[in-house]
Structure formats: structure tokens, C-alpha cells
Design a protein around this motif. Structure first.
Motif, PDB file in Angstrom:
ATOM      1  N   MET A   1       0.845  -1.153   0.000  1.00 54.91           N
ATOM      2  CA  MET A   1       0.000   0.000   0.000  1.00 54.91           C
ATOM      3  C   MET A   1       0.902   1.231   0.000  1.00 54.91           C
ATOM      4  SD  MET A   1      -2.764   1.322   2.850  1.00 54.91           S
ATOM      5  CE  MET A   1      -3.495  -0.273   2.944  1.00 54.91           C
ATOM      6  N   ASN A   2       0.760   2.047  -1.008  1.00 52.65           N
ATOM      7  CA  ASN A   2       1.586   3.235  -1.137  1.00 52.65           C
ATOM      8  C   ASN A   2       0.720   4.476  -0.949  1.00 52.65           C
ATOM      9  OD1 ASN A   2       3.223   5.362  -1.899  1.00 52.65           O
ATOM     10  ND2 ASN A   2       4.249   4.187  -3.490  1.00 52.65           N
ATOM     11  N   LEU A   3       0.922   5.154   0.169  1.00 51.80           N
ATOM     12  CA  LEU A   3       0.201   6.391   0.484  1.00 51.80           C
ATOM     13  C   LEU A   3       1.178   7.553   0.626  1.00 51.80           C
ATOM     14  CD1 LEU A   3      -2.250   4.891   3.129  1.00 51.80           C
ATOM     15  CD2 LEU A   3      -2.766   5.471   0.760  1.00 51.80           C
ATOM     16  N   ALA A   4       2.269   7.489  -0.113  1.00 47.78           N
ATOM     17  CA  ALA A   4       3.325   8.493  -0.016  1.00 47.78           C
ATOM     18  C   ALA A   4       2.871   9.848  -0.534  1.00 47.78           C
ATOM     19  CB  ALA A   4       4.548   8.036  -0.797  1.00 47.78           C
ATOM     20  N   ASP A   5       3.460  10.885   0.062  1.00 46.90           N
ATOM     21  CA  ASP A   5       3.314  12.258  -0.399  1.00 46.90           C
ATOM     22  C   ASP A   5       1.865  12.712  -0.520  1.00 46.90           C
ATOM     23  OD1 ASP A   5       6.125  12.639  -0.574  1.00 46.90           O
ATOM     24  OD2 ASP A   5       6.111  11.502  -2.443  1.00 46.90           O
ATOM     25  N   ASN A   6       1.092  12.406   0.480  1.00 43.30           N
ATOM     26  CA  ASN A   6      -0.257  12.932   0.618  1.00 43.30           C
ATOM     27  C   ASN A   6      -0.220  13.906   1.789  1.00 43.30           C
ATOM     28  OD1 ASN A   6      -2.217  11.488  -1.278  1.00 43.30           O
ATOM     29  ND2 ASN A   6      -0.953   9.824  -0.497  1.00 43.30           N
ATOM     30  N   THR A   7      -1.332  14.282   2.275  1.00 41.44           N
ATOM     31  CA  THR A   7      -1.366  15.157   3.448  1.00 41.44           C
ATOM     32  C   THR A   7      -1.957  14.413   4.638  1.00 41.44           C
ATOM     33  OG1 THR A   7      -3.463  16.082   2.691  1.00 41.44           O
ATOM     34  CG2 THR A   7      -1.461  17.305   2.130  1.00 41.44           C
ATOM     35  N   LEU A   8      -1.645  13.142   4.736  1.00 44.29           N
ATOM     36  CA  LEU A   8      -2.108  12.365   5.885  1.00 44.29           C
ATOM     37  C   LEU A   8      -1.509  12.978   7.139  1.00 44.29           C
ATOM     38  CD1 LEU A   8      -1.604   8.737   4.552  1.00 44.29           C
ATOM     39  CD2 LEU A   8      -3.698  10.082   4.551  1.00 44.29           C
ATOM     40  N   ASN A   9      -2.336  13.198   8.139  1.00 46.24           N
ATOM     41  CA  ASN A   9      -1.820  13.791   9.372  1.00 46.24           C
ATOM     42  C   ASN A   9      -2.393  13.084  10.580  1.00 46.24           C
ATOM     43  OD1 ASN A   9      -4.410  14.869   9.807  1.00 46.24           O
ATOM     44  ND2 ASN A   9      -3.904  16.706   8.666  1.00 46.24           N
ATOM     45  N   LEU A  22      -0.774  -7.502   4.421  1.00 50.29           N
ATOM     46  CA  LEU A  22      -0.018  -6.351   3.939  1.00 50.29           C
ATOM     47  C   LEU A  22       1.473  -6.654   3.886  1.00 50.29           C
ATOM     48  CD1 LEU A  22      -0.536  -3.388   3.106  1.00 50.29           C
ATOM     49  CD2 LEU A  22      -0.033  -2.760   5.463  1.00 50.29           C
ATOM     50  N   ARG A  23       2.091  -6.408   2.735  1.00 53.62           N
ATOM     51  CA  ARG A  23       3.523  -6.639   2.571  1.00 53.62           C
ATOM     52  C   ARG A  23       4.307  -5.341   2.515  1.00 53.62           C
ATOM     53  NH1 ARG A  23       4.478 -11.124  -1.878  1.00 53.62           N
ATOM     54  NH2 ARG A  23       6.553 -10.918  -1.024  1.00 53.62           N
ATOM     55  N   ASP A  24       3.723  -4.308   1.914  1.00 48.14           N
ATOM     56  CA  ASP A  24       4.389  -3.020   1.781  1.00 48.14           C
ATOM     57  C   ASP A  24       3.517  -1.934   2.388  1.00 48.14           C
ATOM     58  OD1 ASP A  24       6.205  -4.445   0.263  1.00 48.14           O
ATOM     59  OD2 ASP A  24       5.584  -3.583  -1.643  1.00 48.14           O
ATOM     60  N   LEU A  25       4.121  -1.094   3.212  1.00 50.16           N
ATOM     61  CA  LEU A  25       3.416   0.054   3.784  1.00 50.16           C
ATOM     62  C   LEU A  25       4.323   1.263   3.623  1.00 50.16           C
ATOM     63  CD1 LEU A  25       0.995   1.243   5.192  1.00 50.16           C
ATOM     64  CD2 LEU A  25       1.971   0.535   7.382  1.00 50.16           C
ATOM     65  N   VAL A  26       3.947   2.137   2.682  1.00 49.38           N
ATOM     66  CA  VAL A  26       4.739   3.321   2.351  1.00 49.38           C
ATOM     67  C   VAL A  26       3.934   4.555   2.721  1.00 49.38           C
ATOM     68  CG1 VAL A  26       5.932   4.578   0.520  1.00 49.38           C
ATOM     69  CG2 VAL A  26       5.854   2.072   0.466  1.00 49.38           C
ATOM     70  N   LEU A  46       4.758  -8.079   6.757  1.00 50.03           N
ATOM     71  CA  LEU A  46       5.336  -6.824   6.296  1.00 50.03           C
ATOM     72  C   LEU A  46       6.796  -7.000   5.877  1.00 50.03           C
ATOM     73  CD1 LEU A  46       4.210  -3.952   6.015  1.00 50.03           C
ATOM     74  CD2 LEU A  46       5.281  -3.411   8.197  1.00 50.03           C
ATOM     75  N   GLU A  47       7.108  -6.588   4.644  1.00 48.46           N
ATOM     76  CA  GLU A  47       8.464  -6.654   4.113  1.00 48.46           C
ATOM     77  C   GLU A  47       9.074  -5.274   3.925  1.00 48.46           C
ATOM     78  OE1 GLU A  47       8.275  -8.935   0.507  1.00 48.46           O
ATOM     79  OE2 GLU A  47       7.741 -10.768   1.575  1.00 48.46           O
ATOM     80  N   LEU A  48       8.246  -4.275   3.664  1.00 48.05           N
ATOM     81  CA  LEU A  48       8.704  -2.913   3.450  1.00 48.05           C
ATOM     82  C   LEU A  48       7.884  -1.982   4.329  1.00 48.05           C
ATOM     83  CD1 LEU A  48      10.026  -0.481   1.905  1.00 48.05           C
ATOM     84  CD2 LEU A  48       8.242  -0.776   0.191  1.00 48.05           C
TER      85      LEU A  48
END
Length: 142
Positions: A1-9, A22-26, A46-48
Motif C-alpha cells: 500500500m503506497n500512500l506516499a506524499d499525501n497530506t495524511l496527518n 499487507l507486505r508493503d506500507l509506504v 510486512l516486508e517494506l
């Protein structure tokens, strides 16, 4: 799951354990704050785990030892403090970036020698002691 460069706060989501496969959490480049909740450590697959460039604080939990499938751990550019727990190092870990915390101190734990597959270890811009434990020198992949 790639949630990079959002405005998650806010703080790290506590319901992350619901994603059992889940294997990837970005989560790079968001505005997450607070410490790492213990819920992340139930993700055995989880691997990443990439949490770089947020505003996370607190100490690095010893629970990292539960993530034996973790290959890449990127915590670059946060505000974690305290010492590096020995549990973070295990034979499957390939990449570890703890640089630009500005708050990590102490030395490397003897358990660093368990990370025999690690090819990248980044710890710049911290207050770590300069002495390395003898176990560091068995890390021939660095």
C-alpha cells in the motif's frame, strides 16, 4: 500500500492490523506525528515499512523484533529519540535508514551483528557514539 506524499496527518493509524496480508506500507512524505503504535507490529507479512519524512516522535520500539519478514525499514527524517533497540536487527533485514532523526543517541547494540544480510545502514545526523561493537565487523554485506 503506497500512500506516499499525501497530506495524511495525525497519529499512526491503530487499525492497521486489519490488513493481515499487507507486505508493503509506504507512508513517506506525510504529516504523521506521535509514536509508533504497537499495532504495526502485528503485521507479520510486512516486508517494506517506509515512514520517512514525517514528524514521528518517541523511542524506537523493541517490538521490531516481531517483524522477521521485514526487508526494508526506512525511518529517515523523523524525530525518534533514545537508543537503537537491538531487536531492530535480524538476518532478513536488507536496508535500514535511521538518518536525520537528530535525537538518537548511545551506541550500536551488540545485536547489530544479527543483520547479516544488511547492505545499507544509514544513521547520519544523530548523536551516536563512534565506537562500534565487535559484532559490527561481521556485517560483510555493507
Amino acid at each position: 500500500m503506497n500512500l506516499a506524499d499525501n497530506t495524511l496527518n495525525g497519529t499512526f493509524p491503530t487499525n492497521v492490523c486489519n490488513a493481515t496480508a499487507l507486505r508493503d506500507l509506504v507512508l513517506t512524505g506525510n504529516e504523521l506525528t506521535g509514536g509508533l503504535s504497537s499495532e504495526i507490529f502485528c503485521l507479520n507479512t510486512l516486508e517494506l515499512f517506509d515512514l520517512a519524512s514525517n514528524s514521528m516522535t518517541g523511542t524506537l520500539p523493541t517490538h521490531f523484533g516481531r517483524l522477521q519478514n521485514l526487508l526494508i525499514l526506512d525511518l529517515f527524517d523523523n524525530f525518534f529519540s533514545g537508543t537503537i533497540p537491538g531487536e531492530i536487527f535480524h538476518p532478513n533485514l536488507l536496508y535500514l535508514d535511521l538518518s536525520f532523526q537528530f535525537e538518537l543517541n548511545g551506541g550500536f547494540p551488540a545485536d547489530i551483528g544479527k543483520a547479516t544480510s544488511t547492505t545499507l545502514l544509514a544513521v547520519s545526523q544523530n548523536f551516536l557514539e563512534t565506537s562500534l561493537p565487535p559484532s559490527f565487523y561481521i556485517l560483510t554485506q555493507l
